[in-house]
Design a protein around this motif. Structure first.
Motif, mmCIF file in Angstrom:
data_model
loop_
_atom_site.group_PDB
_atom_site.id
_atom_site.type_symbol
_atom_site.label_atom_id
_atom_site.label_comp_id
_atom_site.label_asym_id
_atom_site.label_seq_id
_atom_site.Cartn_x
_atom_site.Cartn_y
_atom_site.Cartn_z
ATOM 1 N N VAL A 773 -27.818 -28.399 18.550
ATOM 2 C CA VAL A 773 -27.431 -26.990 18.489
ATOM 3 C C VAL A 773 -26.332 -26.752 19.513
ATOM 4 O O VAL A 773 -26.497 -27.012 20.714
ATOM 5 C CB VAL A 773 -28.641 -26.077 18.777
ATOM 6 C CG1 VAL A 773 -28.204 -24.623 18.790
ATOM 7 C CG2 VAL A 773 -29.725 -26.284 17.738
ATOM 8 N N VAL A 774 -25.170 -26.277 19.055
ATOM 9 C CA VAL A 774 -24.006 -26.146 19.930
ATOM 10 C C VAL A 774 -23.634 -24.698 20.223
ATOM 11 O O VAL A 774 -22.721 -24.444 21.009
ATOM 12 C CB VAL A 774 -22.789 -26.874 19.313
ATOM 13 C CG1 VAL A 774 -23.054 -28.357 19.197
ATOM 14 C CG2 VAL A 774 -22.434 -26.266 17.957
ATOM 15 N N GLY A 775 -24.302 -23.736 19.584
ATOM 16 C CA GLY A 775 -23.965 -22.338 19.832
ATOM 17 C C GLY A 775 -22.921 -21.821 18.873
ATOM 18 O O GLY A 775 -22.071 -22.571 18.383
ATOM 19 N N ALA A 776 -22.968 -20.531 18.604
ATOM 20 C CA ALA A 776 -22.076 -19.914 17.621
ATOM 21 C C ALA A 776 -20.931 -19.189 18.313
ATOM 22 O O ALA A 776 -21.092 -18.632 19.409
ATOM 23 C CB ALA A 776 -22.857 -18.940 16.753
ATOM 24 N N SER A 777 -19.798 -19.190 17.670
ATOM 25 C CA SER A 777 -18.679 -18.382 18.157
ATOM 26 C C SER A 777 -18.642 -17.028 17.461
ATOM 27 O O SER A 777 -17.920 -16.128 17.882
ATOM 28 C CB SER A 777 -17.355 -19.120 17.926
ATOM 29 O OG SER A 777 -17.104 -19.236 16.523
#
Length: 871
Positions: A773-777
């Motif tokens: 999980v890399v995070g949303a922009s």
């Protein structure tokens, strides 16, 4: 004749001795022999002495005769004496006897046996909580005299208690048990047979033809039929009637037919019980007639009604006489000089030919919630002494002419503005928030707005707030007294748990009405100095080896004391490590230190619900030997400016019923790569992110509307977007959006923003790259909640809710699709405790599987939230 009278007297005396244990013995055995009294020939005696015997003392003030009095034996005074003593209810046995007769002197003895006293009492057939309630309501205690009146009174109290709970067939038996240790004492056992709750099975309304059963039943707010869901019951009969009587179905609107069809088949009892309470039923009969009046049937009356229990079910029959339906015809205004009739007609909103509705007429004159009524028009311009009196001047058939007689009066100005009931918060802290200022023209809208502001402070009981105007028409002034009731606003949090960082202990305390100027005043510590509206918050989270988090913030809401410009200072420190010794070569850690300064002020345009704030923030990230991050060793600086514009018009902070909360913010960092003209092609991650650069945009809206009574719909929309200045560098890995779960994740080594969404595990709805999980922009989340309060007591506010949510996070704005969302449904409960804030317990079901993750990422999940972490 004398013989007949004596015989009657003898019979009465004998019957009296059979009915009760109070006795009159005109005669008795003495050491000198029996005292002989001739019943056939009463004689007059002088009382030579009065003695008492038995277990109870004698109060001679209760006797109608005394020593030296002349009485007739047998006679009325003896009978009155027995009756007087017996009616006190204090004695189990009363006996008057003549002990001696000497000439014309008679000596009387009065024997009194004390009634039993209560030692203890108990219940059979109750729960513990019911028993506690009953003991308080009955009000009896050890030592009370036990008599029939006391037992009957207690039975009636118990029956009423259970009838109010719906146990209309409740029966109460009383067992009197002699005490084994105390003489002339008893224990009482109240044996309660509650039976089943009596629910209202059917309400039958007869005589109505112009108004459907469904409309009338809905007007009865508290008297409701039991739950019933049979939508297809006798549907064939209704269809057959349709073909046989097509004219009947053409004569009414389709809505009326649907009301009639479902009135007996569908009864959804979710928030309203169907128990029968007579007091509520009487009010609902008035509500039923009021509903008729609102529909133009001003002559409607209830001609007969009854209620009865059959097979443990309650049935209610109501006969009505509707009369005819009336309509408005001509509506004229007289006495208005300030505003033209055309404007008043527009605000009244009633036209010729409309159904006659007295309630609507009065509402549009003086009581509309949105303030768009005629009285508000005048009162918002100082005309406090305004009045509008609608008079029926003509009734012609089914048409009614109305004349609205207006008395405008003169404009009033505020004189004294005072507050009452505040025991902690200083007067000036309250008064500075008010929009009612001495010398200004009276304005009802300003008073309503001032109430909303006071409620939003969070220091006072929103259900007890009141405004008391004291008008003086003689000099055209009005005093305003704001009445408040203090409630605890400070909050304490303490929790412990086990998670990814080991055993975690979290503690926090927030003082919402603090006073720094009283810090060094010894008498002000009770237990802390307060009353100036300042806010201090301290929080710490630590685990045994892995994790530390500390934060501090301070807010001064009126910087300088003259304008509502607030100053907020904040700082925090967070550190996570791998539990190795600092001297070990394998030791790894990541840390964040941050500080911020924010200045906010209240705007007067477009209206005074708007706020604007400017925040300057600095964060320092440091990483050493940390795997799984964008770089394993290095640091990053983040210096940013945040502009926020918000509008908050909700009418209460704890359980809002109306209003909205809207905010827009943009966070900007300096565009270092543009200023430096550096080529980042081939640069390392440490070089790219040494000084973070990004722009972040967020928009949130929360809207509340009252459906009916305290049933409230809350709709929320949250959106966020994060962009970059330099495509070569790309979007920073710090400060991204992570969606899913309860929103309570404490630790984050990259400054991420956590957005809760029920029905899914924590953070699983954010972009997933190669299983990570890399995070949303960019993200989007929609929530709809239906809320209903269980109790609005400020010491423990509780409400239940049902929700639907949809949301998702994307790594790139080009992938954004507002219709491709993860969805969930569920229910929950919120408990507000002044010391702990708002606690939430929710169950949600996520409908959509999350690609690349296990099935448990969605599906059934329980969530706990603190202070709206999910929201």
């Amino acid at each position: 004749m004398q013989l007949i009278r004596n015989l009657v007297l003898l019979v009465v005396l004998c019957l009296g001795m059979m009915v009760c244990r109070a006795q009159i013995i005109v005669g008795g055995d003495t050491p000198d022999g029996p005292v002989k009294i001739d019943y056939s020939s009463p004689k007059t005696y002088e009382i030579g002495g009065i003695t008492s015997s038995g277990t109870a003392p004698l109060d001679q003030r209760l006797l109608p005769f005394h020593v030296g009095d002349i009485i007739e034996v047998p006679g009325d005074k003896i009978s009155k004496a027995v009756k007087s003593l017996w009616n006190t209810g204090l004695y189990e046995d009363v006996e008057i006897s003549a002990t001696r007769v000497q000439g014309n002197l008679i000596f009387l003895d009065i024997r009194l046996e004390d009634r039993a006293r209560l030692v203890a009492f108990g219940f059979k057939g109750t729960t513990k909580s019911e028993e506690n309630d009953l003991r308080e309501k009955m009000g009896i205690s050890q030592g009370n005299i036990v008599n029939d009146n006391m037992k009957i009174t207690c039975q009636n109290i118990i029956r009423k208690y259970y009838i109010d709970k719906g146990f209309y067939s409740c029966q109460v038996d009383v067992q009197e048990i002699p005490d084994e240790k105390v003489k002339n004492a008893v224990n009482l056992l109240f044996d309660i047979h509650k039976s089943k709750k009596v629910k209202i099975d059917k309400i039958t309304i007869n005589g109505n033809s112009g108004v459907t059963d469904a409309v009338l039943l809905r007007s009865m707010k508290e008297t409701k039929e039991r739950f019933r869901f049979m939508p297809f019951y006798k549907a064939d009969t209704a269809i057959a009637y349709l073909f046989k009587h097509p004219g009947y179905y053409q004569s009414k609107d389709i809505k009326d037919h649907l009301d009639n069809y479902f009135a007996d088949r569908v009864k959804l009892r979710i928030f309203k019980p169907s128990k029968f309470i007579k007091a509520n039923y009487e009010k609902d009969k008035v509500n039923l007639i009021n509903r008729y009046n609102e529909l133009g049937y001003r002559d409607a009356v209830i001609t007969y009604d009854t209620f009865y229990v059959q097979n443990n079910k309650m049935y209610i029959d109501i006969d009505v006489n509707e009369g005819k339906q009336y309509y408005f015809r001509n509506i004229n205004f007289v006495g208005n000089t300030i505003y033209p009739t055309s404007l008043l007609r527009q605000l009244l909103g009633i036209n010729k030919g409309d159904v006659y509705n007295q309630t609507l007429l009065n509402k549009n004159l003086t009581m509309k919630e949105d303030g768009e009524d005629i009285a508000s028009l005048y009162m918002n311009n100082g005309y406090l002494f305004f009045s509008a009196n609608p008079v029926e001047v003509a009734i012609d058939g089914d048409s009614i002419d109305i004349e609205i007689r207006i008395r405008e009066g003169k404009q009033a100005r505020y004189n004294k503005i005072t507050v009452a009931g505040n025991t902690k918060t200083h007067d000036n802290v309250i008064i500075r928030e008010l929009t009612t200022i001495p010398g200004q023209l009276f304005n009802r809208a300003d008073i309503i707005r001032s109430q909303q502001v006071l409620m939003s402070m969070g220091y006072f009981n929103q259900e007890k707030m009141d405004v008391q105007p004291k008008p003086n028409e003689t000099d055209g002034t009005v005093d305003i007294n704001y009445v408040v009731e203090e409630t605890s606003s400070d909050q304490l949090s303490l929790s412990a748990g086990y998670g990814a960082t080991g055993f975690m202990l979290t503690a926090g305390i927030t003082f919402n009405n603090f006073s720094t100027r009283k810090l060094f005043k010894k008498d002000s510590w009770a237990p802390i100095p307060g009353g100036d509206g300042q806010r201090i918050s301290l929080q710490a989270s630590v685990s045994t080896k892995y994790y530390q988090y500390y934060s501090f913030s301070f807010t001064e809401p009126w910087l300088g004391g003259k304008r509502p410009n607030s100053l907020t200072l904040g700082a925090y420190y967070q550190r996570q490590n791998n539990a190795y010794s600092r001297r070990d070569s394998l030791y790894a850690f990541t840390s964040i230190a941050g500080t911020s300064l924010s200045i906010a002020n209240k705007l007067r345009w477009p209206d005074d619900y708007f706020h604007m704030s400017h925040t300057f923030s600095y964060e320092y990230y440091k990483v050493k030997n940390w795997s799984g991050f964008i770089f394993s060793n290095g640091y990053a600086h983040s210096l940013s400016y945040i502009f926020t514009l918000s509008r908050n018009s909700i009418n209460a902070p704890i359980y809002p019923r109306e209003g909205s909360d809207i905010s827009f913010s943009v966070q900007l960092t300096p565009p270092y790569s543009i200023i430096g003209h550096k080529d980042y092609t081939g640069a390392t991650d440490q070089e790219k992110y040494k000084f973070l650069e990004f722009h972040k945009w967020k928009f949130n809206v929360s809207w509340f509307t009252r459906i009916v009574d305290n049933l409230v719909l809350n709709v929320r929309l949250k959106m966020g977007f994060m962009g970059c200045y330099n495509q070569t560098i790309g979007i920073a890995p710090f400060g991204r959006f992570y969606l899913g779960g309860d929103g309570m994740t404490n630790w984050s080594y990259d400054g991420r923003e956590i957005i809760g969404m029920r029905g899914y595990e924590d953070e699983v709805l954010s972009p997933n790259v190669n299983g990570q999980v890399v995070g949303a922009s960019i993200y989007h989340k929609f929530t709809a909640e239906l809320r209903y309060p269980i109790t609005l007591n400020p010491s423990a506010t509780v409400y239940v809710l049902a929700f639907a949510e949809a949301g998702k996070g994307w790594i790139d704005k080009r992938q954004y699709n507002p219709f491709d969302l993860y969805k969930s449904l569920g229910v929950g409960v919120r408990v507000y405790l002044p010391m702990f804030g708002l606690l939430g317990f929710d169950w949600g079901y996520g409908f959509d599987p999350v690609p690349g993750l296990s099935a448990t990422a969605s599906g059934s999940h329980f969530h706990i939230s603190i202070n709206q972490s999910i929201d």
